[in-house]
Motif scaffolding. Structure first.
Motif, short mmCIF file in Angstrom:
data_model
loop_
_atom_site.label_atom_id
_atom_site.label_comp_id
_atom_site.label_asym_id
_atom_site.label_seq_id
_atom_site.Cartn_x
_atom_site.Cartn_y
_atom_site.Cartn_z
N LYS A 1 34.31 30.76 48.18
CA LYS A 1 33.25 29.82 47.85
C LYS A 1 33.38 28.61 48.76
O LYS A 1 34.49 28.23 49.15
CB LYS A 1 33.37 29.34 46.40
N GLU A 2 32.25 28.01 49.10
CA GLU A 2 32.26 26.81 49.93
C GLU A 2 33.14 25.72 49.29
O GLU A 2 33.06 25.49 48.07
CB GLU A 2 30.84 26.26 50.09
N HIS A 3 33.97 25.08 50.09
CA HIS A 3 34.78 23.93 49.68
C HIS A 3 35.69 24.23 48.48
O HIS A 3 35.99 23.33 47.69
CB HIS A 3 33.88 22.73 49.35
N THR A 4 36.11 25.51 48.36
CA THR A 4 36.95 25.89 47.22
C THR A 4 38.05 26.83 47.67
O THR A 4 37.82 27.76 48.45
CB THR A 4 36.12 26.59 46.13
N HIS A 5 39.26 26.55 47.19
CA HIS A 5 40.39 27.45 47.40
C HIS A 5 40.96 27.88 46.05
O HIS A 5 40.51 27.39 45.00
CB HIS A 5 41.48 26.79 48.26
N ALA A 6 41.92 28.76 46.08
CA ALA A 6 42.58 29.20 44.85
C ALA A 6 44.09 29.13 45.05
O ALA A 6 44.59 29.40 46.15
CB ALA A 6 42.17 30.63 44.50
N LYS A 7 44.81 28.71 44.00
CA LYS A 7 46.27 28.67 44.08
C LYS A 7 46.85 29.72 43.12
O LYS A 7 46.15 30.26 42.26
CB LYS A 7 46.79 27.28 43.75
N VAL B 1 54.72 33.54 37.93
CA VAL B 1 53.68 32.72 38.57
C VAL B 1 52.48 32.60 37.64
O VAL B 1 51.99 33.62 37.12
CB VAL B 1 53.25 33.34 39.92
N PRO B 2 51.99 31.39 37.37
CA PRO B 2 50.82 31.22 36.49
C PRO B 2 49.61 31.96 37.04
O PRO B 2 49.58 32.40 38.19
CB PRO B 2 50.59 29.71 36.49
N ALA B 3 48.59 32.07 36.22
CA ALA B 3 47.36 32.75 36.62
C ALA B 3 46.71 32.01 37.78
O ALA B 3 46.84 30.79 37.94
CB ALA B 3 46.40 32.81 35.44
N ALA B 4 46.01 32.77 38.59
CA ALA B 4 45.30 32.18 39.72
C ALA B 4 44.28 31.16 39.23
O ALA B 4 43.65 31.34 38.18
CB ALA B 4 44.62 33.27 40.53
N GLU B 5 44.14 30.08 40.01
CA GLU B 5 43.27 28.99 39.57
C GLU B 5 42.52 28.42 40.76
O GLU B 5 43.10 28.13 41.81
CB GLU B 5 44.14 27.90 38.94
N GLU B 6 41.22 28.31 40.62
CA GLU B 6 40.40 27.73 41.69
C GLU B 6 40.55 26.22 41.70
O GLU B 6 40.65 25.59 40.64
CB GLU B 6 38.93 28.11 41.52
N ILE B 7 40.58 25.64 42.91
CA ILE B 7 40.71 24.19 43.05
C ILE B 7 39.70 23.70 44.08
O ILE B 7 39.46 24.35 45.09
CB ILE B 7 42.14 23.79 43.48
N PRO B 8 39.06 22.55 43.82
CA PRO B 8 38.10 22.02 44.79
C PRO B 8 38.83 21.50 46.03
O PRO B 8 39.80 20.76 45.92
CB PRO B 8 37.40 20.88 44.03
N THR B 9 38.35 21.91 47.17
CA THR B 9 38.98 21.47 48.44
C THR B 9 37.87 21.19 49.45
O THR B 9 37.66 21.96 50.39
CB THR B 9 39.92 22.57 48.98
N PRO B 10 37.15 20.10 49.25
CA PRO B 10 36.02 19.82 50.16
C PRO B 10 36.48 19.60 51.60
O PRO B 10 37.52 19.00 51.85
CB PRO B 10 35.41 18.55 49.56
N ASP B 11 35.68 20.13 52.50
CA ASP B 11 35.90 19.93 53.94
C ASP B 11 37.30 20.33 54.39
O ASP B 11 37.99 19.60 55.10
CB ASP B 11 35.62 18.46 54.31
N THR B 12 37.74 21.51 53.99
CA THR B 12 39.06 22.01 54.41
C THR B 12 38.94 23.45 54.94
O THR B 12 39.55 24.37 54.39
CB THR B 12 40.05 21.98 53.24
N PRO B 13 38.17 23.66 55.98
CA PRO B 13 37.95 25.03 56.46
C PRO B 13 39.09 25.58 57.33
O PRO B 13 39.06 26.75 57.70
CB PRO B 13 36.66 24.91 57.28
N THR B 14 40.07 24.73 57.64
CA THR B 14 41.19 25.21 58.47
C THR B 14 42.49 25.07 57.69
O THR B 14 42.58 24.32 56.72
CB THR B 14 41.30 24.39 59.78
#
Length: 566
Positions: free
Chosen positions: A366-372, A254-267
């Motif tokens: 972080k607000e509006h941010t997830h990680a894959k 599995v590649p290294a963890a990476e943050e991705i912008p995900t605005p307005d996705t709190p659920t």
């Protein structure tokens, strides 16, 4: 033994109702009230009227006979109990708000007994000093008390209920296993005699403690328990007791963890839709407080957290949901975007599905941010693996892998191998064969006597009313006088003859009540056989009806007597 007198409905306290009670939610509640078996005294508190008391007493009799058959000895202990023994075992606090607590005029603390492990332990400690005094099984049939937050479903979930509780005391674990097996077999005989459809399933011990535990469940729509049954093997368990083996996977690619912008996705729903991935690819992190300390619970995004399992894991600690104020106090916790990686001062527990090596999309804190590509065991550590998801239909059987089938059921019995929890707390020892003190091991075994009445009503009723199995019914025969003086005279004569032959008889001799109402009441009350003195009474002919099958036949009085007394 003298024959039971004929019960005459003209004198019986049993007022039937045409309509369901306004507060009734389940079938047994509706029918037991409508048929004149019980009446509500207060929320979760019920009065048993004459017919209901007869059914309740019949259930008691069957339970008592089967307990006596395994050598158990009946006692009667108080319901008002001192605080100290329950404090010694920790259950004064563990029971929480469900325990009825009160004080006497001197300020002494007491409780109304929910179960009696502590008191039976002290009784045996007082009475038994040597291994020669054991094994012993003691039981009682007694009213118990629990301060239910929301009493409901009539007598199924009350604050006051009748229960058979028994306790076994042995010097060795092998003896406990034998006592447990005796109870298990006795319970099977009890429920078979009662006419209940039941399942034996693996269960959790809860506040009772101990190791092995099984429940006896009566399948019914009104049941508050959910159990899983495997159609391919013999696995059966309460969903609260199902556990899965932790199986690690290889996440090295599995590649290294990476943050991705995900605005307005709190659920989870908005996140999965935004990224075009299934919810099962995401990691849900539920925050709770355990005795005030924040704990994160990780489960796959397509699953729900079973808070009951979380509470069970942390018992006796108090578990509650986090609030807005908790988020305000912790800037590192971002609502809707919490991830396990980088969390500080937070205990992290996870379901075994979040096994080491599994990769997830989760919050990046972080607000509006997830990680894959967030991998369990690489990017975050799990403090404890606990089966915390709500079990679903089709989940794999832990034993063979086949999809599980789920059903609702009423708990009618529960048996526990307690081990030495209570003996340790209350120092229950006897002198062993080698002349040294031996710590006693215990079992605890309960049958909900009043609950069994409701379970029977749920399982056996039809669209006309109650339909009792013969051994628990309030009478063997319900004789109906269909109106005129001649019919009433014949009905009373037949009732007396049936009573003289040893049958329990209920006769509807009410004047001024139409035949239609009498027939409706007879079916509502549910006595197994209905004998009608009707239009052919002058010829000495009556109608015999089987309440369960609806089969009817006209017979002479002598034929009817012979049929019913055979």
């Amino acid at each position: 033994m003298a024959n039971a007198p004929v019960q005459r409905m003209s004198q019986l306290m049993a007022k039937t109702l045409r309509d369901d009670p306004a507060d009734a939610e389940v079938l047994s509640h509706k029918l037991l009230v409508r048929a004149g078996y019980v009446r509500r005294t207060a929320a979760g508190i019920w009065s048993w009227l004459p017919l209901g008391k007869k059914v309740l007493s019949n259930v008691e009799r069957i339970v008592r006979e089967e307990m006596d058959a395994i050598g158990a000895q009946e006692v009667s202990l108080p319901a008002l109990l001192p605080r100290e023994p329950y404090e010694a075992t920790g259950r004064w606090d563990e029971y929480g708000a469900e325990l009825f607590r009160l004080q006497d005029r001197r300020g002494g603390d007491y409780l109304l007994g929910p179960t009696h492990e502590e008191i039976f332990t002290l009784l045996v400690k007082d009475q038994c000093s040597s291994y020669k005094d054991l094994p012993v099984i003691l039981y009682q049939i007694q009213t118990k008390f629990r301060d239910e937050a929301r009493p409901r479903a009539g007598i199924l979930r009350g604050r006051e209920f009748l229960m058979k509780d028994s306790y076994s005391f042995d010097t060795e674990d092998e003896g406990l296993a034998k006592s447990y097996a005796l109870h298990r077999q006795a319970y099977q005989r009890v429920f078979e005699r009662l006419g209940l459809d039941y399942r034996i399933v693996a269960a959790t011990a809860g506040a009772m403690g101990g190791s092995k535990s099984e429940e006896f469940l009566a399948p019914a729509e009104a049941g508050e328990d959910t159990f899983a049954d495997c159609p391919n093997c013999d696995f059966a368990a309460n969903t609260e007791a199902i556990s899965y083996e932790l199986v690690s996977v290889d996440g090295s690619a599995v590649p290294a963890a990476e943050e991705i912008p995900t605005p307005d996705t709190p659920t989870i729903e908005t996140l999965a839709a935004s990224l075009g991935v299934p919810a099962s690819a995401t990691l849900k992190n539920l925050l709770v407080k355990v005795d005030g300390e924040i704990v994160a619970v990780g489960v796959p995004g397509d699953r729900e957290v079973d808070l009951g399992k979380v509470e069970e894991h942390f018992a006796p600690a108090t578990v509650e949901m986090v609030t807005e104020a908790d988020f305000a106090d912790r800037a590192d916790l971002v609502r809707g975007y919490v991830g396990p990686q980088g969390l500080e001062k937070v205990t992290y527990i996870a379901d075994p599905r979040v096994a080491p090596g599994t990769a997830w999309i989760t919050g990046a804190n972080k607000e509006h941010t997830h990680a894959k590509n967030v991998v369990a065991g690489r990017d975050f550590e799990v403090d404890a693996y606990v089966d915390v998801v709500v079990v679903q239909e089709g989940d794999p059987c832990p034993k063979c892998g086949t999809g599980l089938k789920l059903d609702r059921a009423i708990e009618i019995g529960h048996i526990f191998q307690l081990g030495r929890k209570y003996a340790d707390a209350l120092k229950l020892d006897v002198l062993g064969q080698q002349g040294k003190p031996v710590r006693v091991t215990m079992g605890s075994y309960g049958i909900g006597v009043s609950r069994a009445v409701a379970a029977l009503a749920e399982q056996t009723a039809d669209d006309k009313g109650l339909c009792w199995p013969a051994e628990v019914a309030p009478a063997d025969v319900h004789v109906v006088a269909a109106g005129k003086a001649l019919q009433t005279e014949l009905a009373l004569e037949v009732a007396d003859k049936l009573s003289a032959a040893g049958l329990r008889v209920l006769v509807d001799d009410r004047a001024g009540v139409s035949p239609g109402v009498k027939f409706t009441d007879a079916e509502l009350m549910g006595v197994p056989k209905i004998l009608v003195a009707g239009r052919r009474s002058g010829e000495g002919v009556v109608e015999l009806k089987d309440r369960r099958t609806g089969e009817r036949e006209e017979l002479t009085v002598d034929e009817a007597l012979a049929r019913l007394t055979a």
